[in-house]
Design a protein around this motif. Structure first.
Motif, mmCIF file in Angstrom:
data_model
loop_
_atom_site.group_PDB
_atom_site.id
_atom_site.type_symbol
_atom_site.label_atom_id
_atom_site.label_comp_id
_atom_site.label_asym_id
_atom_site.label_seq_id
_atom_site.Cartn_x
_atom_site.Cartn_y
_atom_site.Cartn_z
ATOM 1 N N VAL A 1 3.744 38.002 33.302
ATOM 2 C CA VAL A 1 4.310 38.820 34.689
ATOM 3 C C VAL A 1 4.967 40.177 33.741
ATOM 4 N N ILE A 2 5.582 41.644 34.093
ATOM 5 C CA ILE A 2 5.671 42.412 33.310
ATOM 6 C C ILE A 2 6.392 43.270 33.605
ATOM 7 N N ASP A 3 7.692 43.116 33.064
ATOM 8 C CA ASP A 3 9.142 43.380 33.086
ATOM 9 C C ASP A 3 8.776 45.203 33.029
ATOM 10 N N LEU A 4 9.602 45.896 34.346
ATOM 11 C CA LEU A 4 8.790 47.349 34.916
ATOM 12 C C LEU A 4 9.705 48.402 33.576
ATOM 13 N N GLY A 5 10.336 47.868 34.373
ATOM 14 C CA GLY A 5 12.573 48.807 33.322
ATOM 15 C C GLY A 5 12.039 49.910 34.234
ATOM 16 N N ILE B 1 2.509 40.002 37.129
ATOM 17 C CA ILE B 1 3.747 39.361 38.527
ATOM 18 C C ILE B 1 4.733 41.052 38.063
ATOM 19 N N PRO B 2 4.954 41.069 38.894
ATOM 20 C CA PRO B 2 6.032 42.563 38.308
ATOM 21 C C PRO B 2 7.219 41.585 38.040
ATOM 22 N N LYS B 3 8.327 42.403 37.140
ATOM 23 C CA LYS B 3 9.515 41.951 37.306
ATOM 24 C C LYS B 3 10.682 43.820 36.978
ATOM 25 N N LEU B 4 12.023 43.359 37.732
ATOM 26 C CA LEU B 4 12.403 44.180 37.860
ATOM 27 C C LEU B 4 14.010 43.041 37.997
ATOM 28 N N ASN B 5 14.712 43.926 36.478
ATOM 29 C CA ASN B 5 16.464 42.991 36.078
ATOM 30 C C ASN B 5 16.883 43.629 36.616
ATOM 31 N N LEU C 1 12.951 51.018 45.346
ATOM 32 C CA LEU C 1 12.060 50.051 43.773
ATOM 33 C C LEU C 1 11.195 49.416 44.096
ATOM 34 N N ILE C 2 11.766 48.645 45.059
ATOM 35 C CA ILE C 2 11.359 47.226 45.124
ATOM 36 C C ILE C 2 9.605 47.393 46.521
ATOM 37 N N ALA C 3 9.667 48.349 47.496
ATOM 38 C CA ALA C 3 9.307 48.346 47.819
ATOM 39 C C ALA C 3 7.987 49.449 47.388
ATOM 40 N N ASP C 4 8.272 50.099 46.142
ATOM 41 C CA ASP C 4 7.340 50.627 45.464
ATOM 42 C C ASP C 4 6.660 50.241 44.399
ATOM 43 N N PHE D 1 8.080 37.766 42.903
ATOM 44 C CA PHE D 1 8.456 39.298 42.145
ATOM 45 C C PHE D 1 9.445 38.633 41.843
ATOM 46 N N HIS D 2 9.360 39.306 40.368
ATOM 47 C CA HIS D 2 11.082 38.279 39.513
ATOM 48 C C HIS D 2 11.884 39.018 40.197
ATOM 49 N N LEU D 3 13.217 38.783 39.760
ATOM 50 C CA LEU D 3 14.245 39.423 39.987
ATOM 51 C C LEU D 3 15.187 39.284 38.786
ATOM 52 N N GLY D 4 14.898 38.852 37.740
ATOM 53 C CA GLY D 4 15.571 38.385 36.347
ATOM 54 C C GLY D 4 16.869 37.907 37.223
ATOM 55 N N LEU D 5 18.126 38.622 36.833
ATOM 56 C CA LEU D 5 19.440 37.928 37.364
ATOM 57 C C LEU D 5 19.815 37.041 36.294
ATOM 58 N N ASP D 6 19.722 37.222 35.117
ATOM 59 C CA ASP D 6 19.907 36.093 33.841
ATOM 60 C C ASP D 6 21.698 37.098 32.854
#
Length: 348
Positions: free
Chosen positions: A99-103, A140-144, A172-175, A186-191
């Protein structure tokens, strides 16, 4: 109709799932995941420079490195040479998902203003995804989008829940969905969206509650599903709210990750353990997560053993290791250790 629009349709999703590759690229989708979380972008913790205290870490060099990595920077902090070695270690030890946190580390086509110096172009990221897939690793993408961990959004992290914010999030989610070619998850974080987690590290504290929090979470989920992926989140809400609220609002389609880092599985009354048990009882698809960021080197094996017999096998999708460390030479041994500990847990 472009590729993204096609994949969002029922016909597109069927065509995608019916073939082993898209445009000739291998698409590993392991039935049971042994996953590692990495950070391409690191601007998620301290907007205001802080000295991070790390439990059970006494080495002054490591202490300074940890303090530095949790402070926001204007450049990418990701050593590609180290990553080449670490990713090979992952493949050699049986890691089958990353899982790659892109930021802030990607030049998003819709919002290039978010990128910092050295941010990866979409083409560079696509090439890396192909390399990982060829190694048998599912990226797998991650955007927190937790308000505690969204410093990477730049100016937009102070616009949470505004009209402009929603448009940026959707863009951003579309990109990312297009770059990753409609990923399985698609990991959304939310912690950790609480004031306590933001008091020392952020200039502006933003905490959503009640209906607004749920409105935004469900918005993120819809945007992910629009592009043919399943949303994946940290299960922090369940840790701090009645399970009745969680069941009422959280769609069963969303993959859950409760985290247990400190061997709390040995104390069933602890909040970390309660979330794992609740998710097992409620029948959510779950990927429990542990870490080697503390000194508890058997935390992952303990978690794997704890989960045995508690989950319906169809709802236990795998396990994840989250080192929470920068990809650099200082922490390279710990990255290797994380892979070895995950491999040991798999054999336990």
């Amino acid at each position: 109709m472009n590729r993204r629009e096609f994949l969002a349709t029922a016909a597109g999703a069927a065509a995608f799932s019916g073939c082993s590759s898209l445009l000739g690229a291998p698409r590993p989708e392991p039935k049971f995941v042994w996953s590692e979380l990495i950070h391409l972008g690191m601007n998620e913790w301290h907007e205001i420079p802080q000295q991070q205290k790390w439990p059970n870490l006494t080495d002054p060099v490591l202490m300074k490195a940890v303090a530095d990595e949790y402070n926001a920077a204007d450049h990418v902090r990701f050593d590609e040479a180290v990553w080449a070695r670490v990713s090979k270690k992952f493949a050699d030890t049986g890691v089958n998902q990353v899982v790659i946190d892109l930021g802030e580390a990607v030049q998003y086509p819709s919002h290039p203003e978010i990128a910092v110096k050295g941010a990866w172009s979409p083409d560079k990221l696509r090439a890396e995804l192909r390399r990982l897939r060829a190694m048998g690793i599912e990226p797998i993408p991650k955007l927190n989008f937790s308000a505690t961990h969204d410093i990477w959004l730049g100016m937009y992290h102070r616009m949470v829940s505004t009209k402009k914010y929603y448009q940026v999030v959707a863009d951003l989610i579309a990109d990312v969905s297009e770059i990753f070619e409609s990923p399985r998850f698609f990991h959304l974080g939310l912690d950790e969206e609480t004031a306590a987690f933001q008091l020392k590290g952020q200039s502006v504290i933003v905490v959503r509650q009640g209906e607004l929090w749920w409105h935004d979470v469900l918005f993120y989920i819809r945007e992910v599903e629009k592009h043919g992926s399943r949303a994946w989140v940290w299960s922090d809400y369940l840790r701090h709210h009645p399970r009745e609220d969680f069941v009422k609002r959280m769609p069963k389609s969303v993959v859950q990750s409760p985290w247990c880092y400190c061997n709390e599985t040995r104390s069933p009354e602890k909040v970390q353990t309660k979330a794992v048990v609740a998710l097992a009882e409620l029948g959510y698809d779950t990927v429990p997560c542990s870490s080697n960021c503390y000194s508890y080197k058997d935390a992952m094996s303990t978690l794997v053993q704890f989960c045995r017999g508690k989950f319906d096998p169809q709802h236990l999708l795998g396990f994840q290791m989250a080192p929470w460390l920068e990809m650099n030479t200082t922490f390279e041994p710990r990255w290797g250790e994380s892979a070895d500990l995950l491999a040991a847990a798999r054999k336990a």
